[in-house]
Design an enzyme around this catalytic site. Structure first.
Site, PDB file in Angstrom:
ATOM      1  N   SER A 245       2.893  -3.114   8.138  1.00 50.19           N
ATOM      2  CA  SER A 245       2.780  -3.727   9.433  1.00 50.19           C
ATOM      3  C   SER A 245       4.014  -4.021  10.105  1.00 50.19           C
ATOM      4  O   SER A 245       4.971  -4.897   9.267  1.00 50.19           O
ATOM      5  CB  SER A 245       1.945  -4.969   9.289  1.00 50.19           C
TER       6      SER A 245
ATOM      7  N   GLU B 111      -2.398 -14.526   1.213  1.00 52.13           N
ATOM      8  CA  GLU B 111      -2.484 -13.561   2.435  1.00 52.13           C
ATOM      9  C   GLU B 111      -3.873 -13.757   2.957  1.00 52.13           C
ATOM     10  O   GLU B 111      -4.533 -13.624   4.016  1.00 52.13           O
ATOM     11  CB  GLU B 111      -2.241 -12.208   2.000  1.00 52.13           C
TER      12      GLU B 111
ATOM     13  N   SER C 266       0.861  -1.338   0.101  1.00 55.04           N
ATOM     14  CA  SER C 266      -0.208  -0.021  -0.022  1.00 55.04           C
ATOM     15  C   SER C 266       0.870   1.520   0.007  1.00 55.04           C
ATOM     16  O   SER C 266       1.830   1.381   0.221  1.00 55.04           O
ATOM     17  CB  SER C 266      -0.885   0.035   1.123  1.00 55.04           C
TER      18      SER C 266
HETATM   19  C1  LIG Z   1      -4.353  -3.903  10.332  1.00 56.54           C
HETATM   20  C2  LIG Z   1      -4.114  -3.549   9.197  1.00 56.54           C
HETATM   21  C3  LIG Z   1      -2.640  -4.087   8.431  1.00 56.54           C
HETATM   22  C4  LIG Z   1      -2.227  -3.756   7.116  1.00 56.54           C
HETATM   23  N1  LIG Z   1      -0.853  -4.086   6.905  1.00 56.54           N
HETATM   24  C5  LIG Z   1      -0.540  -3.767   5.802  1.00 56.54           C
HETATM   25  C6  LIG Z   1       0.824  -4.207   5.287  1.00 56.54           C
HETATM   26  O1  LIG Z   1       1.483  -4.736   6.117  1.00 56.54           O
HETATM   27  N2  LIG Z   1       1.184  -3.852   4.108  1.00 56.54           N
HETATM   28  C7  LIG Z   1       0.506  -2.970   3.185  1.00 56.54           C
HETATM   29  O2  LIG Z   1       1.060  -2.820   2.039  1.00 56.54           O
HETATM   30  N3  LIG Z   1      -0.570  -2.711   3.608  1.00 56.54           N
HETATM   31  C8  LIG Z   1      -1.289  -2.866   4.721  1.00 56.54           C
HETATM   32  N4  LIG Z   1      -2.527  -2.567   4.941  1.00 56.54           N
HETATM   33  C9  LIG Z   1      -3.149  -1.541   4.097  1.00 56.54           C
HETATM   34  C10 LIG Z   1      -4.532  -2.336   3.580  1.00 56.54           C
HETATM   35  O3  LIG Z   1      -4.038  -3.230   2.402  1.00 56.54           O
HETATM   36  C11 LIG Z   1      -5.199  -1.228   3.037  1.00 56.54           C
HETATM   37  O4  LIG Z   1      -5.752  -0.476   4.033  1.00 56.54           O
HETATM   38  C12 LIG Z   1      -6.516  -1.699   2.046  1.00 56.54           C
HETATM   39  O5  LIG Z   1      -6.257  -2.614   0.971  1.00 56.54           O
HETATM   40  C13 LIG Z   1      -7.434  -0.458   1.668  1.00 56.54           C
HETATM   41  O6  LIG Z   1      -6.715   0.317   1.230  1.00 56.54           O
HETATM   42  P1  LIG Z   1      -7.005   1.739   1.660  1.00 56.54           P
HETATM   43  O7  LIG Z   1      -6.810   1.883   3.081  1.00 56.54           O
HETATM   44  O8  LIG Z   1      -6.181   2.749   0.874  1.00 56.54           O
HETATM   45  O9  LIG Z   1      -8.617   2.232   1.568  1.00 56.54           O
HETATM   46  P2  LIG Z   1      -8.906   2.554   0.291  1.00 56.54           P
HETATM   47  O10 LIG Z   1      -8.803   2.149  -0.927  1.00 56.54           O
HETATM   48  O11 LIG Z   1      -8.913   4.500  -0.034  1.00 56.54           O
HETATM   49  O12 LIG Z   1     -10.777   2.582   0.234  1.00 56.54           O
HETATM   50  C14 LIG Z   1     -11.642   3.386   1.112  1.00 56.54           C
HETATM   51  C15 LIG Z   1     -13.153   2.822   1.110  1.00 56.54           C
HETATM   52  O13 LIG Z   1     -13.719   2.735  -0.267  1.00 56.54           O
HETATM   53  C16 LIG Z   1     -13.875   1.222  -0.445  1.00 56.54           C
HETATM   54  N5  LIG Z   1     -13.710   1.098  -1.968  1.00 56.54           N
HETATM   55  C17 LIG Z   1     -12.463   1.347  -2.716  1.00 56.54           C
HETATM   56  N6  LIG Z   1     -12.521   1.150  -3.968  1.00 56.54           N
HETATM   57  C18 LIG Z   1     -13.509   0.509  -4.008  1.00 56.54           C
HETATM   58  C19 LIG Z   1     -14.232  -0.197  -5.197  1.00 56.54           C
HETATM   59  N7  LIG Z   1     -13.805  -0.295  -6.400  1.00 56.54           N
HETATM   60  N8  LIG Z   1     -15.588  -0.817  -4.884  1.00 56.54           N
HETATM   61  C20 LIG Z   1     -16.145  -0.618  -3.868  1.00 56.54           C
HETATM   62  N9  LIG Z   1     -15.663  -0.035  -2.837  1.00 56.54           N
HETATM   63  C21 LIG Z   1     -14.362   0.446  -2.986  1.00 56.54           C
HETATM   64  C22 LIG Z   1     -13.067   0.523   0.292  1.00 56.54           C
HETATM   65  O14 LIG Z   1     -13.817  -0.639   0.491  1.00 56.54           O
HETATM   66  C23 LIG Z   1     -13.241   1.281   1.670  1.00 56.54           C
HETATM   67  O15 LIG Z   1     -14.265   0.847   2.394  1.00 56.54           O
HETATM   68  C24 LIG Z   1      -3.131  -2.983   6.289  1.00 56.54           C
HETATM   69  C25 LIG Z   1      -4.242  -2.466   6.584  1.00 56.54           C
HETATM   70  C26 LIG Z   1      -4.934  -2.633   7.852  1.00 56.54           C
HETATM   71  C27 LIG Z   1      -6.207  -1.997   8.424  1.00 56.54           C
END
Ligand SMILES: Cc1cc2nc3c(=O)[nH]c(=O)nc-3n(C[C@H](O)[C@H](O)[C@H](O)COP(=O)(O)OP(=O)(O)OC[C@H]3O[C@@H](n4cnc5c(N)ncnc54)[C@H](O)[C@@H]3O)c2cc1C
Length: 387
Positions: free
Chosen positions: A166, A249, A134
């Protein structure tokens, strides 16, 4: 007795002798997890001994080939080992993103040299890995990632930022998605790179959560030089590796649906439920869903090991498992009443119930959100029009 019966008897006997009593108690908190790494932190001697004994037998990764540090067990033997460990309540000897995420990707896409080097280190718990996927502008839309990786002849040069990484501040190495061709369509200019977090130019900044803990970081790369042979798979084809790893994963995260073999909620809260027919009905519904999930999970793992699983099945498992885990903790809170909301008192085991309930909110975000999994299921399994 057939071979599997013999294997079960031998395994049971070995575990009886080698699993220390402390490692048969339920984990209470994060410090009970053993993550290994270059500078491992062991809570006690028993934890160290348990990891070392299991690693020496290849049983930290029982189904990996022996030449890569695994136990070389068949799927049936692996299942028996898990059953026998569960029977005595044995803890997982080694928590590792190397085991649950990177390892399977290396087994499929790594060169022989990469497999021999990295998989053996992972199996022995010598290197702790973190996941650099991410970025501030690339979460659900992961393929928009911008971390730049340039070919400088004798090395790669990496610049950019990751987020939500993480345990990046505790990890030794990172598996990282980088953009190697900025001109190509976004999925086609990505590569999959491994590098040492101690490399010059890598820095991490822990993100402080409202709970007071910092399980993840912002991770910065500033002119980081990476040896050429640390690219996994083909140049600009890292998206294939990334997706394959995400499947593993999601499978790992879906295991939360099993609730750590915690058994029936109805049985656990029998006294409370006797006076509350509405909650009793909700718990009964949950227990039936949990049984169905367990059966689905066993079938899925068997299909996966036999190579028959649909590539999008991990999305189904992840969605079902994480939503189930969220429901479990909602019900635990409902059954616990106002006492369960306490954060720091002995009555609620130092806020365990409330902390675990809040942590489950992240289950349907990490590894790809529930909405994204539903989109994949609609498109790739249900073949819905417009999905
Ligand atoms: C506890 C935890 C550990 C993590 N660890 C890691 C890690 O080790 N390495 C890493 O790289 N990442 C990590 N992440 C990140 C995680 O992969 C991302 O938070 C996740 O993929 C969502 O991306 P975002 O937070 O940018 O949300 P966004 O992509 O901005 O999404 C925001 C909201 O919009 C919705 N949304 C977005 N696009 C769509 C769509 N096309 N259709 C419908 N709804 C949509 C989503 O479902 C969400 O509700 C971690 C996250 C958490 C919570």
């Amino acid at each position: 007795m057939d071979d599997l019966d013999n294997f079960r008897n031998d395994t049971r006997a070995w575990l009886e002798v080698n699993c220390p009593p402390e490692m048969r108690e339920p984990m209470r908190d994060e410090s009970d997890m053993c993550w290994g790494g270059r500078n491992p932190v062991f809570k006690n001697e028993a934890q160290k001994l348990w990891m070392e004994r299991m690693a020496a037998r290849g049983w930290t990764v029982p189904d990996w080939p022996r030449e890569y540090g695994g136990g070389g067990l068949s799927p049936a033997e692996t299942k028996i080992l898990k059953q026998e460990m569960a029977r005595i309540g044995a803890r997982n000897p080694l928590m590792s993103f190397g085991i649950s995420m990177l390892g399977p990707a290396l087994l499929k896409y790594g060169t022989e040299e990469q497999k021999k080097l990295y998989l053996n280190q992972i199996a022995r718990g010598e290197i702790r890995w973190c996941q650099g996927y991410s970025e501030p502008g690339a979460g659900s839309d992961l393929a928009s990632l911008q971390t730049k990786c340039e070919d400088k002849g004798d090395h790669w040069l990496v610049n950019g930022q990751k987020v939500w990484t993480s345990y990046a501040d505790k990890a030794d190495w990172i598996f990282c998605l980088v953009r190697t061709d900025p001109q190509a369509p976004k999925h086609k200019g990505i590569s999959f790179l491994l590098f040492d977090m101690a490399s010059e130019g890598v820095s991490t900044k822990p993100i402080l959560l409202i709970s007071g803990s910092s399980p993840f970081c912002e991770t910065f790369f500033d002119d980081v030089k990476v040896p050429k042979d640390q690219l996994v798979g083909e140049l600009n084809k890292g998206w294939d590796v990334a997706k394959y790893l995400l499947g593993h994963e999601r499978e790992m995260i879906s295991g939360m649906g099993l609730g750590g073999n915690s058994g029936s909620l109805g049985a656990a809260f029998a006294d409370v439920l006797a006076d509350d027919p509405l909650l009793r009905a909700d718990v009964a519904r949950f227990d039936v869903d949990a049984m169905a999930f367990r059966a689905m999970s066993e079938r899925f793992i068997d299909e996966l090991k036999a190579g028959h699983a649909h590539p999008a099945q991990p999305s189904m498992m992840k969605y079902a498992g994480t939503e189930l885990n969220k429901s479990r903790h909602e019900l635990v809170m409902a059954a616990g009443g106002s006492n369960a909301l306490e954060w720091d008192s002995d009555r609620s085991k130092k806020g365990k119930a409330a902390r675990e309930w809040l942590r489950t909110k992240a289950n349907s975000i990490e590894g790809g959100t529930s909405e994204i999994q539903l989109g994949i299921i609609a498109k790739r399994i249900l073949d819905l029009p417009g999905a």
